[in-house]
Design an enzyme around this catalytic site. Structure first.
Site, PDB file in Angstrom:
ATOM      1  N   VAL A 139       0.847  -1.195   0.000  1.00  0.00           N
ATOM      2  CA  VAL A 139       0.000   0.000   0.000  1.00  0.00           C
ATOM      3  C   VAL A 139       0.880   1.241   0.000  1.00  0.00           C
ATOM      4  CG1 VAL A 139      -1.876  -1.179   1.203  1.00  0.00           C
ATOM      5  CG2 VAL A 139      -0.130   0.028   2.521  1.00  0.00           C
ATOM      6  N   LYS A 141       3.391   4.029  -0.620  1.00  0.00           N
ATOM      7  CA  LYS A 141       4.712   4.057  -1.246  1.00  0.00           C
ATOM      8  C   LYS A 141       5.423   2.706  -1.215  1.00  0.00           C
ATOM      9  CE  LYS A 141       5.282   8.965  -0.216  1.00  0.00           C
ATOM     10  NZ  LYS A 141       6.081   9.986   0.520  1.00  0.00           N
ATOM     11  N   GLU A 320       2.334  -8.659  15.069  1.00  0.00           N
ATOM     12  CA  GLU A 320       3.393  -9.610  15.430  1.00  0.00           C
ATOM     13  C   GLU A 320       3.301 -10.019  16.898  1.00  0.00           C
ATOM     14  OE1 GLU A 320       7.491  -9.670  13.614  1.00  0.00           O
ATOM     15  OE2 GLU A 320       7.953  -8.760  15.566  1.00  0.00           O
ATOM     16  N   LYS A 362      15.002  -0.774   5.404  1.00  0.00           N
ATOM     17  CA  LYS A 362      13.751  -0.237   5.944  1.00  0.00           C
ATOM     18  C   LYS A 362      13.764   1.295   5.852  1.00  0.00           C
ATOM     19  CE  LYS A 362      12.672  -4.451   7.325  1.00  0.00           C
ATOM     20  NZ  LYS A 362      11.619  -5.247   6.697  1.00  0.00           N
ATOM     21  N   GLU A 363      13.248   1.811   4.761  1.00  0.00           N
ATOM     22  CA  GLU A 363      13.221   3.262   4.555  1.00  0.00           C
ATOM     23  C   GLU A 363      11.895   3.832   5.067  1.00  0.00           C
ATOM     24  OE1 GLU A 363      15.912   4.016   0.707  1.00  0.00           O
ATOM     25  OE2 GLU A 363      14.082   2.882   0.267  1.00  0.00           O
TER      26      GLU A 363
END
Length: 371
Positions: A139, A141, A320, A362-363
């Site tokens: 979803v 970006k 999680e 992880k941006e």
């Protein structure tokens, strides 16, 4: 001296003769009866003995046949001529990796590189003609940053040689990248509602997966994996991973003790796990199993998420945390080593022999609207 008349004497003699004859006949009849009884007893004993001997031979012969059948089944399994599912110790050899934990306390295998017989498993699952599903959510970006790499690498390495259906959940299907799929692979794209927060996107996927399993997935696949989009396949993710309920060890925590895990520790949360409890820390980026087991998992996790919302609380690691709570009481039947979902920021320890899936960078500042 009394003289007996002759005719009386004859009568008495005849009477005695008849009595003696009758007595002899009686004795003879008794002896015959005794002989008959003895004969019947002997005959009965012989018959019982014969039955016992025959039964004993039958039992031993049956046992022998059973052993022969087992041996033939094993031989067929080795030759690939049987569709009997291989038993754990037929395909799994934990002794090949003595430096790592390969079996859980509840006897489930932890699959590491070198512990499984690929050829044997491939023969079995090829004859079963299985179909494996893979759900992924993209979803905002995340679509441009990760989806194409994920799908192209999955097409190359996920369940090679078997039928695969990729289920892609997007908030804008018009942005679906063009991906060339292998002949046995197909793609289904679904539009989902966009959420304002990434946390809600993460948690709502449990509800969405469950709905799709009920609507159609349960009729389309034999096994289903659910994965995060921000990762990329680097090597074969094969049939050794299939099972009823499959969990993934989290790369950063696989050597830690349970009290160090980042479980949800607040009692008010449905995901609460107290100190002193827990087995492993599982990664929600990869989990799988049969459709019915995944349906149960997603239902229970979403139920916990809704319960937390009622109490105005959010578990530390969202879905999680609820996943780890579920696995605490519903033990996985198979666990995948960190090789199946590795973060290279950790480095590459000697026990990581072959990375199957690697985390992407992880941006979060680029892909999340609310970091």
């Amino acid at each position: 001296m009394v003289t007996m008349p002759q005719d009386l004497h004859v009568k008495v003699s005849m009477s005695r003769s008849k009595s003696e004859t009758s007595l002899l006949s009686s004795r003879s009849g008794s002896q015959e009866k005794i002989m008959n009884v003895k004969g019947k007893i002997i005959l009965s004993v012989l018959m019982v003995s014969t039955v016992l001997v025959v039964f004993w031979e039958y039992v031993n012969r049956t046992h022998s046949y059973q052993e022969e059948d087992i041996e033939r089944a094993r031989e067929k399994g080795r030759n690939g001529d049987s569709i009997v599912e291989p038993q754990l110790w037929d395909w799994f050899n934990p002794k090949n990796r003595p430096e790592v934990l390969t079996v859980t306390p509840w006897k489930a295998p932890i699959v590491w590189e070198g512990t499984y017989d690929t050829a044997l498993l491939e023969k079995y699952y090829a004859r079963q003609k299985i179909t494996v599903g893979l759900t992924v959510f993209a979803v905002g970006k995340y679509i441009e940053h990760y989806l194409e790499d994920f799908l192209e690498s999955a097409n190359k390495y996920f369940m090679v040689g078997h039928r695969v259906i990729f289920y892609v959940m997007m908030d804008d299907t018009s942005r679906m990248p063009a991906v060339h799929l292998s002949p046995l692979h197909s793609l289904q794209v679904f539009e989902i509602r966009s959420e304002k927060r990434w946390q809600d996107i993460s948690m709502m996927r449990m509800k969405t997966i469950g709905e799709h399993i009920l609507d159609h997935i349960q009729h389309e696949v034999d096994f289903l994996f659910c994965m995060d989009v921000d990762q990329v396949f680097q090597d074969n993710f094969g049939v050794e991973t299939l099972g009823q309920l499959v969990a993934q060890l989290q790369a950063w925590w696989y050597k830690a003790s349970p009290d160090e895990f980042t479980y949800e520790r607040r009692e008010l949360s449905a995901a609460y796990i107290p100190f002193g409890e827990g087995d492993f820390y599982y990664h929600a980026a990869v989990f799988g199993g049969t459709p019915v087991h995944i349906l149960n998992l997603t239902r229970e996790c979403f139920k916990g998420i809704l319960q937390d919302k009622k109490h105005d609380i959010e578990a530390q690691w969202h879905d999680e945390s609820h996943l780890n709570k579920y696995f605490l009481f519903n033990k996985p039947t198979k666990i995948l080593s960190p090789e199946y979902c590795w973060d290279y920021h950790i480095g590459l320890p000697s026990d990581i022999k072959n990375v199957k899936i690697a985390w992407q960078t992880k941006e979060y500042n680029l892909v999340r609207s609310n970091v």
